[in-house]
Design a protein around this motif. Structure first.
Motif, PDB file in Angstrom:
ATOM      1  N   THR A  91       0.830  -1.194   0.000  1.00 10.32           N
ATOM      2  CA  THR A  91       0.000   0.000   0.000  1.00 10.32           C
ATOM      3  C   THR A  91       0.871   1.253   0.000  1.00 10.32           C
ATOM      4  OG1 THR A  91      -0.119   0.036   2.419  1.00 10.32           O
ATOM      5  CG2 THR A  91      -1.807  -1.229   1.266  1.00 10.32           C
ATOM      6  N   LEU A  96      -6.717   6.870   6.007  1.00 13.17           N
ATOM      7  CA  LEU A  96      -6.734   5.619   6.735  1.00 13.17           C
ATOM      8  C   LEU A  96      -7.839   4.681   6.245  1.00 13.17           C
ATOM      9  CD1 LEU A  96      -5.038   4.349   8.955  1.00 13.17           C
ATOM     10  CD2 LEU A  96      -6.680   5.212  10.634  1.00 13.17           C
ATOM     11  N   ALA A  97      -8.993   5.224   5.875  1.00  9.65           N
ATOM     12  CA  ALA A  97     -10.091   4.386   5.380  1.00  9.65           C
ATOM     13  C   ALA A  97      -9.689   3.661   4.096  1.00  9.65           C
ATOM     14  CB  ALA A  97     -11.339   5.229   5.150  1.00  9.65           C
ATOM     15  N   HIS A 100      -7.333   0.815   5.049  1.00  8.78           N
ATOM     16  CA  HIS A 100      -8.108  -0.299   5.613  1.00  8.78           C
ATOM     17  C   HIS A 100      -8.778  -1.104   4.499  1.00  8.78           C
ATOM     18  CE1 HIS A 100      -8.711   1.386   9.969  1.00  8.78           C
ATOM     19  NE2 HIS A 100      -7.476   1.000   9.731  1.00  8.78           N
ATOM     20  N   SER A 101      -9.369  -0.414   3.546  1.00  7.90           N
ATOM     21  CA  SER A 101     -10.057  -1.093   2.442  1.00  7.90           C
ATOM     22  C   SER A 101      -9.083  -1.943   1.638  1.00  7.90           C
ATOM     23  CB  SER A 101     -10.742  -0.056   1.554  1.00  7.90           C
ATOM     24  OG  SER A 101     -11.427  -0.675   0.495  1.00  7.90           O
ATOM     25  N   LEU A 103      -6.146  -3.205   2.664  1.00  7.71           N
ATOM     26  CA  LEU A 103      -5.691  -4.343   3.471  1.00  7.71           C
ATOM     27  C   LEU A 103      -6.740  -5.447   3.504  1.00  7.71           C
ATOM     28  CD1 LEU A 103      -3.967  -2.584   6.511  1.00  7.71           C
ATOM     29  CD2 LEU A 103      -2.875  -3.594   4.503  1.00  7.71           C
ATOM     30  N   ALA A 104      -8.009  -5.077   3.566  1.00  6.77           N
ATOM     31  CA  ALA A 104      -9.076  -6.077   3.578  1.00  6.77           C
ATOM     32  C   ALA A 104      -9.145  -6.816   2.247  1.00  6.77           C
ATOM     33  CB  ALA A 104     -10.415  -5.407   3.888  1.00  6.77           C
ATOM     34  N   GLU A 149      -3.904   2.021  16.783  1.00  4.07           N
ATOM     35  CA  GLU A 149      -4.085   2.119  15.331  1.00  4.07           C
ATOM     36  C   GLU A 149      -3.392   0.962  14.614  1.00  4.07           C
ATOM     37  OE1 GLU A 149      -4.332   6.048  13.576  1.00  4.07           O
ATOM     38  OE2 GLU A 149      -2.691   5.476  12.213  1.00  4.07           O
ATOM     39  N   ARG A 152      -5.422  -2.148  15.000  1.00  6.86           N
ATOM     40  CA  ARG A 152      -6.575  -2.147  14.098  1.00  6.86           C
ATOM     41  C   ARG A 152      -6.155  -2.534  12.672  1.00  6.86           C
ATOM     42  NH1 ARG A 152     -11.508  -3.433  12.929  1.00  6.86           N
ATOM     43  NH2 ARG A 152     -12.574  -1.979  11.537  1.00  6.86           N
ATOM     44  N   LEU A 153      -5.013  -2.055  12.223  1.00  7.48           N
ATOM     45  CA  LEU A 153      -4.523  -2.419  10.885  1.00  7.48           C
ATOM     46  C   LEU A 153      -4.299  -3.925  10.783  1.00  7.48           C
ATOM     47  CD1 LEU A 153      -1.977   0.502  10.408  1.00  7.48           C
ATOM     48  CD2 LEU A 153      -4.040   0.132   9.027  1.00  7.48           C
ATOM     49  N   VAL A 156      -7.786  -5.588  10.634  1.00 12.04           N
ATOM     50  CA  VAL A 156      -8.427  -5.405   9.325  1.00 12.04           C
ATOM     51  C   VAL A 156      -7.802  -6.334   8.292  1.00 12.04           C
ATOM     52  CG1 VAL A 156      -8.650  -3.777   7.413  1.00 12.04           C
ATOM     53  CG2 VAL A 156      -9.231  -3.058   9.739  1.00 12.04           C
ATOM     54  N   SER A 157      -6.502  -6.565   8.408  1.00 10.57           N
ATOM     55  CA  SER A 157      -5.800  -7.431   7.457  1.00 10.57           C
ATOM     56  C   SER A 157      -6.009  -8.913   7.735  1.00 10.57           C
ATOM     57  CB  SER A 157      -4.298  -7.138   7.483  1.00 10.57           C
ATOM     58  OG  SER A 157      -3.668  -7.764   8.597  1.00 10.57           O
TER      59      SER A 157
END
Length: 377
Positions: A91, A96-97, A100-101, A103-104, A149, A152-153, A156-157
């Motif tokens: 990435t 940040l959004a 996240h998208s 990584l998902a 944070e 959370r990353l 999300v991954s």
């Protein structure tokens, strides 16, 4: 079902074996043995481990940050045509959004599989950088490090986040490095103005190495060795290298080969223009221009590369004076060791996954097998 591949030369971690054959069963290497007497046909001049590209932003006109559902499939096929059997989708600095998208999406592709080179997980390059060596990353989107944070990353991954790049002089960097390493995430240092002392402190905290050595960091000076000096002289540090002759002068490539031959990891840092004609492209939301295969921002700074990993291997042989087997290890065994997956990938050894390539004597790709399956190029 068993597949037998015969090679004039076969590369192992200990060097070349002449006139050997490799047997594949259920996607794994089942045997490596001498070719029986009287054999006159060969499947490969050189049989080698498939390459592993640990730093890839894009190629074939697509970018890892793109939301189109076929993006990672297209990119995986593009990488396979370079002899890459597995790779990390990387990435860039973004809201940040958006990160996240991305990584998902990478996690879904990593866990479900698909065509082409295997997606091993994600590499977070940004937003935890400092402005002085920002490269193409937009500094207005840089963020401060916070354990919540980072946690959370990782969530999300779906725990497929393999590597995080950060600037070691940022507040909380050493704590973040220790935290990430406890979670099994590799940490690379870059896009930073850190001193030699700050870089060494990050290695002491558990950082694994440098992001694209020389580029986006404090350089080597005889009174302040900087990040480059710390990386070249610290035996704990893996050094990513964009061996294209543009990002790094051939003499500097040779210096890496002299100081850190066993710690070099060849990467492409490729962006969407890789494999495409000259023209206008985008990176980190900014329009960039490719001329003669070199991509630059409007201000003239380099913006990712269009390098292919098989070309990087040849460049190290031709311009840095390393042996072919050493250059191949830099693109296969070394990245596997960096990621801690060398028990599965990175070399030809019984019990490992059958991800391998056939090269001609000039180190050009002829065929590739991923997880034991021949891929049509």
């Amino acid at each position: 079902m068993s597949t037998l591949l015969r090679a004039r030369r076969l590369l192992t971690e200990r060097g070349w074996l002449d006139d050997h054959q490799l047997r594949i069963e259920e996607g794994l290497i089942a045997a490596i043995e001498p070719v029986p007497a009287g054999v006159t046909t060969w499947d490969a001049e050189l049989l080698c481990p498939a390459y592993i590209d640990t730093h890839v932003h894009g190629g074939a006109g697509v970018d890892v940050m793109d939301e189109a559902p076929d993006t990672l499939d297209r990119l995986a096929m593009h990488k396979a045509r370079e002899g890459v059997g597995s790779w990390l989708a990387t990435t860039v600095t973004a809201p940040l959004a958006s990160i996240h998208s991305a990584l998902a999406r990478i996690a879904r592709r990593c866990l479900s599989g698909g065509p082409g080179a295997q997606v091993l997980g994600s590499y977070l390059e940004g937003p935890y950088f400092t402005p002085q060596n920002k490269g193409a990353h937009p500094p207005e989107l840089f963020r401060e490090l916070a354990i919540a944070e980072l946690d959370r990353l990782i969530a999300v991954s779906q725990c497929t986040l393999r590597t995080v790049a950060l600037a070691p002089e940022k507040p909380g960097a050493l704590e973040a490095i220790r935290y990430l390493r406890r979670q099994g995430v590799r940490v690379m240092l870059g896009h930073s103005a850190a001193s030699w002392v700050q870089t060494r402190a990050a290695f002491d905290a558990g950082a694994n190495g440098l992001v694209h050595c020389y580029n986006g960091m404090s350089g080597l000076h005889h009174r302040e060795p900087g990040m480059v000096g710390a990386g070249l002289t610290d035996s704990r540090a893996w050094l990513e290298l964009i061996a294209d002759g543009h990002h790094v002068h051939p003499a500097a490539m040779r210096l890496c080969g002299s100081c850190a031959k066993e710690r070099l990891v060849l990467i492409t840092d490729a962006m969407q223009a890789s494999g495409q004609p000259d023209g206008q492209y985008s990176l980190c939301g900014e329009e960039v221009t490719m001329r003669g295969g070199i991509v630059c921002t409007a201000s003239g700074g380099l913006a990712g590369s269009t390098l292919a990993l098989d070309a990087a291997v040849r460049n190290m042989v031709e311009h840095a004076g390393v042996l072919p087997e050493e250059a191949i290890h830099m693109a296969s065994l070394h990245p596997a060791r960096l990621l801690g997956i060398d028990n599965q990938l990175g070399s030809l050894s019984v019990g490992k996954r059958a991800s391998l390539i056939a090269l001609d004597s000039g180190l050009h790709l002829q065929r590739i097998w991923i997880q034991g399956q021949a891929l049509s190029l």
